[in-house]
Design a protein around this motif. Structure first.
Motif, mmCIF file in Angstrom:
data_model
loop_
_atom_site.group_PDB
_atom_site.id
_atom_site.type_symbol
_atom_site.label_atom_id
_atom_site.label_comp_id
_atom_site.label_asym_id
_atom_site.label_seq_id
_atom_site.Cartn_x
_atom_site.Cartn_y
_atom_site.Cartn_z
ATOM 1 N N GLY A 8 0.808 -1.227 0.000
ATOM 2 C CA GLY A 8 0.000 0.000 0.000
ATOM 3 C C GLY A 8 0.833 1.265 0.000
ATOM 4 O O GLY A 8 0.383 2.317 0.460
ATOM 5 N N ALA A 10 1.594 3.227 -2.369
ATOM 6 C CA ALA A 10 1.191 4.315 -3.273
ATOM 7 C C ALA A 10 0.070 5.153 -2.661
ATOM 8 O O ALA A 10 -0.440 6.077 -3.294
ATOM 9 C CB ALA A 10 0.768 3.754 -4.631
ATOM 10 N N ILE A 13 -0.100 7.400 3.546
ATOM 11 C CA ILE A 13 0.969 7.227 4.540
ATOM 12 C C ILE A 13 2.127 6.443 3.925
ATOM 13 O O ILE A 13 3.302 6.757 4.163
ATOM 14 C CB ILE A 13 0.441 6.535 5.820
ATOM 15 C CG1 ILE A 13 -0.753 7.319 6.381
ATOM 16 C CG2 ILE A 13 1.547 6.443 6.873
ATOM 17 C CD1 ILE A 13 -1.403 6.707 7.601
ATOM 18 N N LEU A 36 -3.171 -0.319 -6.554
ATOM 19 C CA LEU A 36 -3.634 0.922 -7.195
ATOM 20 C C LEU A 36 -5.158 0.994 -7.261
ATOM 21 O O LEU A 36 -5.749 1.031 -8.344
ATOM 22 C CB LEU A 36 -3.005 1.104 -8.595
ATOM 23 C CG LEU A 36 -1.488 1.169 -8.626
ATOM 24 C CD1 LEU A 36 -0.991 1.470 -10.040
ATOM 25 C CD2 LEU A 36 -0.958 2.242 -7.661
ATOM 26 N N THR A 37 -5.778 1.004 -6.103
ATOM 27 C CA THR A 37 -7.204 1.315 -6.031
ATOM 28 C C THR A 37 -7.326 2.818 -6.267
ATOM 29 O O THR A 37 -6.324 3.495 -6.520
ATOM 30 C CB THR A 37 -7.757 1.000 -4.620
ATOM 31 O OG1 THR A 37 -7.142 1.918 -3.700
ATOM 32 C CG2 THR A 37 -7.456 -0.440 -4.220
ATOM 33 N N ALA A 39 -7.272 5.007 -4.265
ATOM 34 C CA ALA A 39 -6.437 5.757 -3.301
ATOM 35 C C ALA A 39 -4.953 5.675 -3.618
ATOM 36 O O ALA A 39 -4.157 6.366 -2.987
ATOM 37 C CB ALA A 39 -6.682 5.226 -1.891
ATOM 38 N N GLY A 40 -4.569 4.829 -4.567
ATOM 39 C CA GLY A 40 -3.143 4.625 -4.833
ATOM 40 C C GLY A 40 -2.691 5.407 -6.054
ATOM 41 O O GLY A 40 -3.362 5.409 -7.088
ATOM 42 N N PHE A 84 0.853 -1.429 5.080
ATOM 43 C CA PHE A 84 -0.086 -0.303 5.086
ATOM 44 C C PHE A 84 -1.359 -0.609 4.287
ATOM 45 O O PHE A 84 -2.384 0.039 4.513
ATOM 46 C CB PHE A 84 0.532 0.933 4.398
ATOM 47 C CG PHE A 84 1.706 1.541 5.089
ATOM 48 C CD1 PHE A 84 1.521 2.449 6.121
ATOM 49 C CD2 PHE A 84 2.998 1.239 4.702
ATOM 50 C CE1 PHE A 84 2.602 3.045 6.751
ATOM 51 C CE2 PHE A 84 4.086 1.824 5.322
ATOM 52 C CZ PHE A 84 3.892 2.728 6.350
ATOM 53 N N ALA A 86 -4.662 -1.086 2.671
ATOM 54 C CA ALA A 86 -5.983 -1.212 3.301
ATOM 55 C C ALA A 86 -6.984 -0.367 2.528
ATOM 56 O O ALA A 86 -6.614 0.558 1.802
ATOM 57 C CB ALA A 86 -5.925 -0.715 4.751
ATOM 58 N N TYR A 160 -15.119 -0.201 8.660
ATOM 59 C CA TYR A 160 -13.669 0.007 8.546
ATOM 60 C C TYR A 160 -12.966 -0.444 9.814
ATOM 61 O O TYR A 160 -12.053 -1.274 9.787
ATOM 62 C CB TYR A 160 -13.369 1.491 8.268
ATOM 63 C CG TYR A 160 -11.916 1.881 8.510
ATOM 64 C CD1 TYR A 160 -10.895 1.332 7.736
ATOM 65 C CD2 TYR A 160 -11.565 2.787 9.521
ATOM 66 C CE1 TYR A 160 -9.555 1.675 7.975
ATOM 67 C CE2 TYR A 160 -10.239 3.135 9.747
ATOM 68 C CZ TYR A 160 -9.243 2.574 8.972
ATOM 69 O OH TYR A 160 -7.929 2.909 9.205
ATOM 70 N N LYS A 199 -10.647 12.967 2.620
ATOM 71 C CA LYS A 199 -10.543 12.990 4.083
ATOM 72 C C LYS A 199 -10.667 14.440 4.554
ATOM 73 O O LYS A 199 -10.418 15.373 3.776
ATOM 74 C CB LYS A 199 -9.194 12.407 4.523
ATOM 75 C CG LYS A 199 -9.008 10.933 4.166
ATOM 76 C CD LYS A 199 -9.783 10.011 5.100
ATOM 77 C CE LYS A 199 -9.615 8.558 4.725
ATOM 78 N NZ LYS A 199 -8.530 7.895 5.391
HETATM 79 P P1 NAD Z 1 -4.806 5.059 1.706
HETATM 80 O O1 NAD Z 1 -6.221 4.663 1.460
HETATM 81 O O2 NAD Z 1 -4.355 6.430 1.334
HETATM 82 O O3 NAD Z 1 -3.826 4.025 0.973
HETATM 83 C C1 NAD Z 1 -4.070 2.650 0.937
HETATM 84 C C2 NAD Z 1 -3.212 2.044 -0.171
HETATM 85 O O4 NAD Z 1 -3.448 0.617 -0.182
HETATM 86 C C3 NAD Z 1 -3.564 2.554 -1.585
HETATM 87 O O5 NAD Z 1 -2.382 2.889 -2.281
HETATM 88 C C4 NAD Z 1 -4.272 1.365 -2.233
HETATM 89 O O6 NAD Z 1 -4.075 1.306 -3.633
HETATM 90 C C5 NAD Z 1 -3.592 0.188 -1.516
HETATM 91 N N1 NAD Z 1 -4.438 -1.023 -1.531
HETATM 92 C C6 NAD Z 1 -5.752 -1.116 -1.221
HETATM 93 N N2 NAD Z 1 -6.176 -2.388 -1.362
HETATM 94 C C7 NAD Z 1 -5.087 -3.127 -1.746
HETATM 95 C C8 NAD Z 1 -4.872 -4.497 -2.032
HETATM 96 N N3 NAD Z 1 -5.882 -5.395 -1.947
HETATM 97 N N4 NAD Z 1 -3.637 -4.911 -2.379
HETATM 98 C C9 NAD Z 1 -2.605 -4.010 -2.474
HETATM 99 N N5 NAD Z 1 -2.757 -2.696 -2.233
HETATM 100 C C10 NAD Z 1 -3.978 -2.259 -1.864
HETATM 101 O O7 NAD Z 1 -4.571 4.782 3.265
HETATM 102 P P2 NAD Z 1 -3.621 5.537 4.294
HETATM 103 O O8 NAD Z 1 -4.361 6.673 4.871
HETATM 104 O O9 NAD Z 1 -2.293 5.736 3.663
HETATM 105 O O10 NAD Z 1 -3.507 4.432 5.433
HETATM 106 C C11 NAD Z 1 -2.489 3.431 5.392
HETATM 107 C C12 NAD Z 1 -2.669 2.497 6.578
HETATM 108 O O11 NAD Z 1 -2.579 3.231 7.804
HETATM 109 C C13 NAD Z 1 -4.013 1.786 6.609
HETATM 110 O O12 NAD Z 1 -3.796 0.450 7.011
HETATM 111 C C14 NAD Z 1 -4.819 2.544 7.656
HETATM 112 O O13 NAD Z 1 -5.743 1.695 8.296
HETATM 113 C C15 NAD Z 1 -3.723 2.982 8.608
HETATM 114 N N6 NAD Z 1 -3.984 4.225 9.347
HETATM 115 C C16 NAD Z 1 -4.341 5.365 8.688
HETATM 116 C C17 NAD Z 1 -4.558 6.544 9.394
HETATM 117 C C18 NAD Z 1 -4.920 7.829 8.691
HETATM 118 O O14 NAD Z 1 -5.224 8.822 9.368
HETATM 119 N N7 NAD Z 1 -4.891 7.888 7.372
HETATM 120 C C19 NAD Z 1 -4.422 6.547 10.789
HETATM 121 C C20 NAD Z 1 -4.041 5.362 11.429
HETATM 122 C C21 NAD Z 1 -3.827 4.215 10.704
#
Ligand code: NAD
Ligand code: TYD
Length: 355
Positions: A8, A10, A13, A36-37, A39-40, A84, A86, A160, A199
């Motif tokens: 994850g 791309a 975080i 690359l959903t 969000a990626g 990461f 998700a 979630y 967000k």
């Molecule tokens: P995000 O949604 O911006 O990025 C998620 C990435 O995962 C994307 O690039 C997406 O393409 C990739 N992805 C989704 N499904 C996939 C799959 N099946 N296989 C491979 N890749 C896949 O999320 P984020 O905000 O960067 O969060 C990253 C992690 O941190 C998550 O696990 C989230 O639960 C956790 N987190 C986030 C926050 C926050 O405030 N954003 C806070 C605490 C924890």
């Protein structure tokens, strides 16, 4: 050299983590596996400097794909997994929970299985770590008093947070049952560059620029504990390198703010940058809308454990980091247009083949 699999990377975080980690750890090589959903965005990592770019490889693929995972583990002999990937947006989970079960639960399970196989086949390098990045949302909602500690019982409110809770339990069970060297982190809300513009913080900045209504759920008095994304990334490196396998670490910045307070601050900061007069204050765009179902009232992290055991504290103040986040978004409107445009999605489909 140390080889790490980042899943994850791309996303919001993950992008910040890869940029930060490659810059401060010159002996790291990172393979970024991302499906690359929506969000990626692989372009986030396309302009890495020379000396850093050589230590980075992107692979488009799904964490649920067990045979892909096995082949990557064989090819790279990873020293660890930094997980990461998700589905991460609460509002999307309310409208379509299934993807959250698929990626957050099944995807995490497949990654754990790939590591278990490695361990069974005695191919796991010494010092291997499985770092699972989770959220404080697993603990549910706080009243006006108290904090989430690592002992707080899980009590998720949204699909979630339920899916992240389930993933956390699997990770902890793989430590207890198979002795897999896992680490779990539960972090509060992040903000900073590259956050997907649905967000709260990026959405409000963009709506101010575009003079659209600023939607505030319910009474706007819900509280989140905000942490600058680079501080989160720094804490993750600390935990990966110094954390004790089997342990959980809460990560937070001690910056509790009501949503309405955040929106007021953003209005004032953007107005200042755009030279708006008091009469044109963007606060006039604020619109209270129907509350999110199951909306948690307050999140607040007790970060004593990471502070005392690993000697980690956040480096950025909330006000300064929020200002630089506003500036990043105002200076990167092209990035925002690209992640929101349908043409861009088409371009990704043509240029990034699945493995
Ligand atoms: P995000 O949604 O911006 O990025 C998620 C990435 O995962 C994307 O690039 C997406 O393409 C990739 N992805 C989704 N499904 C996939 C799959 N099946 N296989 C491979 N890749 C896949 O999320 P984020 O905000 O960067 O969060 C990253 C992690 O941190 C998550 O696990 C989230 O639960 C956790 N987190 C986030 C926050 C926050 O405030 N954003 C806070 C605490 C924890
Ligand atoms: P969000 O950024 O979706 O993060 P999370 O739900 O994971 O905490 O939302 C942060 C807070 O802002 C949350 O209390 C919901 C609220 N919110 C709004 O009031 N309006 C919005 O348009 C959004 C996206 C969120």
């Amino acid at each position: 050299m140390k080889n790490y699999l980042v899943t994850g990377g791309a996303g919001f975080i993950g992008t910040n983590f890869i940029r930060h980690a490659l810059a401060i750890r010159s002996d790291w090589y990172i393979v970024n596996l991302d499906a690359l959903t929506y969000a990626g965005n692989p372009a986030n990592l396309e302009n890495l400097e020379s000396g850093i770019a050589e230590r980075y490889r992107f692979i488009r693929g799904d964490i649920r794909d067990a045979s892909l995972l096995d082949s990557l583990f064989l090819e790279y002999n990873f020293d660890g997994v930094i997980h990461f990937a998700a589905e991460s947006h609460v509002d999307r989970s309310i409208h379509g929970p299934e993807d959250f079960v698929e990626t957050n639960v099944i995807g995490t399970f497949r990654l754990l299985e790939a590591c278990r196989k490695l361990q069974q086949d005695k191919k796991m390098p010494d010092g291997f770590r499985f770092l699972h990045i989770s959220t404080d949302e697993v603990y549910g909602s706080l009243g006006p008093e108290g904090y989430f500690t690592e002992q707080t019982p899980y009590d998720p409110s949204s699909p979630y947070s339920a899916s992240k809770s389930s993933a956390d339990h699997f990770v902890k069970a793989y430590f207890r049952t198979y002795g897999l060297p896992t680490l779990v982190t539960n972090c509060s809300n992040n903000y900073g560059p590259y956050q997907f513009p649905e967000k709260l913080i990026p959405l409000i900045i963009l709506n101010i620029v575009e003079e659209k209504p600023l939607p505030i759920y319910g009474d706007g008095k819900n509280i989140r504990d905000w942490l600058y994304v680079i501080d989160h990334c720094d804490a993750l490196i600390t935990i990966l390198e110094k954390g004790v396998p089997g342990e959980t670490y809460n990560i937070g910045g001690g910056a509790e703010r009501e949503n309405i307070e955040i929106v007021h601050l953003l209005c004032d900061l953007v107005d200042d940058r755009l030279g708006h007069s008091d009469r044109e204050s963007s606060r006039r765009l604020i619109k209270f809308v129907t509350d999110r179902p199951g909306h948690d009232r307050r999140y607040a992290i007790d970060a004593t454990k990471i502070q005392t055991e690993l000697n980690w504290i956040p480096g950025y103040s909330f006000e300064e980091a929020l200002e630089s986040t506003v500036d990043w978004f105002l200076n990167n409107m092209k990035w925002i247009d690209s992640v929101r445009s349908g043409n861009y999605r088409k371009w990704i489909e043509q240029n990034y083949q699945h493995r």
